[in-house]
Write an enzyme that holds these catalytic residues in place. Sequence first.
Site, short mmCIF file in Angstrom:
data_model
loop_
_atom_site.label_atom_id
_atom_site.label_comp_id
_atom_site.label_asym_id
_atom_site.label_seq_id
_atom_site.Cartn_x
_atom_site.Cartn_y
_atom_site.Cartn_z
N SER A 142 -9.87 -1.35 7.05
CA SER A 142 -9.21 -1.18 5.75
C SER A 142 -8.35 -2.35 5.28
CB SER A 142 -8.37 0.10 5.76
OG SER A 142 -9.19 1.23 5.75
N SER B 94 -9.56 0.75 2.88
CA SER B 94 -8.79 1.60 1.98
C SER B 94 -7.61 0.90 1.32
CB SER B 94 -8.26 2.81 2.75
OG SER B 94 -7.38 2.41 3.78
N LYS C 268 0.85 -1.19 0.00
CA LYS C 268 0.00 0.00 0.00
C LYS C 268 0.89 1.25 0.00
CE LYS C 268 -3.99 1.72 2.68
NZ LYS C 268 -4.86 1.44 3.85
#
Lengths: 48, 470
Positions: free
Chosen positions: B180, B156, B81
């Site tokens: 997330s 996310s 990420k």
Amino acid sequence: LPVDADVAARIAHSIGPAYEGFASVAGTLPFDLEPANFRLVQTAKVSK
Amino acid sequence: MSTEPALMSLTAVAQAITQKKLSSREVTKSCLDRVALWQPRLNAFMAIEADAALKAADAADAALAKGKLAGVLHGVPLAHKDMYYDEGHVVTCGSKIRKDFVATTTATALQRLKDAGTVRLGSLQMVEFAYGPTGHNPHYGAVRNPWNVDYITGGSSSGSGSAVGARLTFAALGSDTGGSIRMPAHFCGVTGFKTTVGLISRAGAMPLSQSLDTVGPLAQTVEDCALLVGLMAGADPEDPTTSSRPVPDYMAAAKASMKGTRIGVPTAFYVDDLDPEVARVLDETIAVLRKEGAEIVKVELPDQRQLTAACQIVLATEAAAFHKRWMIERPQDYGAQVLMRLQNGLAIPAVTYLEAMRWRGPALAAYLAAVAGTDAVIAPVAPMPAVTIAESDVGNSLNAEAVIQRITKFTRPINYLGLPSLSIPAGFTGTGLPVGMQLVGRAFDEAGLVRIGAAFQRATDYHQRVPKAA
């Protein structure tokens, strides 16, 4: 806060339910001069 | 062994490289071939660094030929990420504001994986500043679900879920502040591990909420996640909130049976208003757990809606505090939804925030009392399988927060309590979309979750299924 009416409406719409959901708790919190017990509870020995 | 190295699990490919059955170049090339095939469909990568990755793979192979083994992940290519600082690399945090930000340090969690020998493939897409549960991103485009590209990945950690699901990377770091890691794991059919607050250092990881943020992996298997958490966990002088307790042997836990464990099934909230397919998968999961030797007991939890409300208050306030300067100086550079949600945080009085923080101790104590005697609680990650990108594109509309709250209703209470939660692939809908279940444990008892989750994966094959490119 000086915000537009539509922003104010959005804030109320978004945060309002959280306030309502938490209100019943906020009213019951005990008076405690040392309330930061999250860490103590969290780090209590992991029992099997 | 699969003929396509990229389809192997992290644990298996790491062993294959170490034992010189596969070279790092072969493995890295295999991942890059899949990235080339899938990226136009998924938009999972923020940056693809093919040449640098192959060069690093060659260096890893040369080192191994000389007997120099960096660590258990020697030569394994990974992407993460795009919110973990990696010195010398752009770290966008999914935002326009940081699109040219070059990190001058490396996040501790990432550094520990690099020290174990990993090769950088590039970086993965994410929701702007990790503040959204669907996978939409107004700056870089929505990330797409590898099982059906019209559907959301969840967020996310959208790129992490999509890329691991499509087997473009063996694993990926995500972060979990309100769900997330677990939501992309659920929607994309992979394993995701939200760790206890304080287990893994957050130094060098973009902050969203200092009280709720956690670092954790998404990977094919529980064993893969156990390997990564074991490498990353432990005290860090750069992050004083990390615990100094010894790191358990999670890989040993992954080999244990679940026989004799007690698993709680909530009597309310997590079983209410479920999509029928999610309800079916929950029942099937409970049946597998029972068959594998777990004792299933009912647990009556305290009102979880209050936890969700308190979580929203803490998250919104802390996020607004982090973003205050940019909200003043660069409001036009935020996406509409993220800006709206940050503005919400400004409207919360300090007293309310402190009350929500103050309740964490009593709320956690009440939860632990309710689940006493159990090793974990089983619950759906979300009430529904993935929805379409179009129908969940709510922007900053009046009902946006309501949509967000519905998607995150089963994950946020766990963040508020700071507890670990392991999301495991547990079934599929009739239309082929994955469904995940979460095992929620006690603080710092990640090993207990690994034990149950790994045993569940030995009894099922949902985690081994791979989406096909059309």
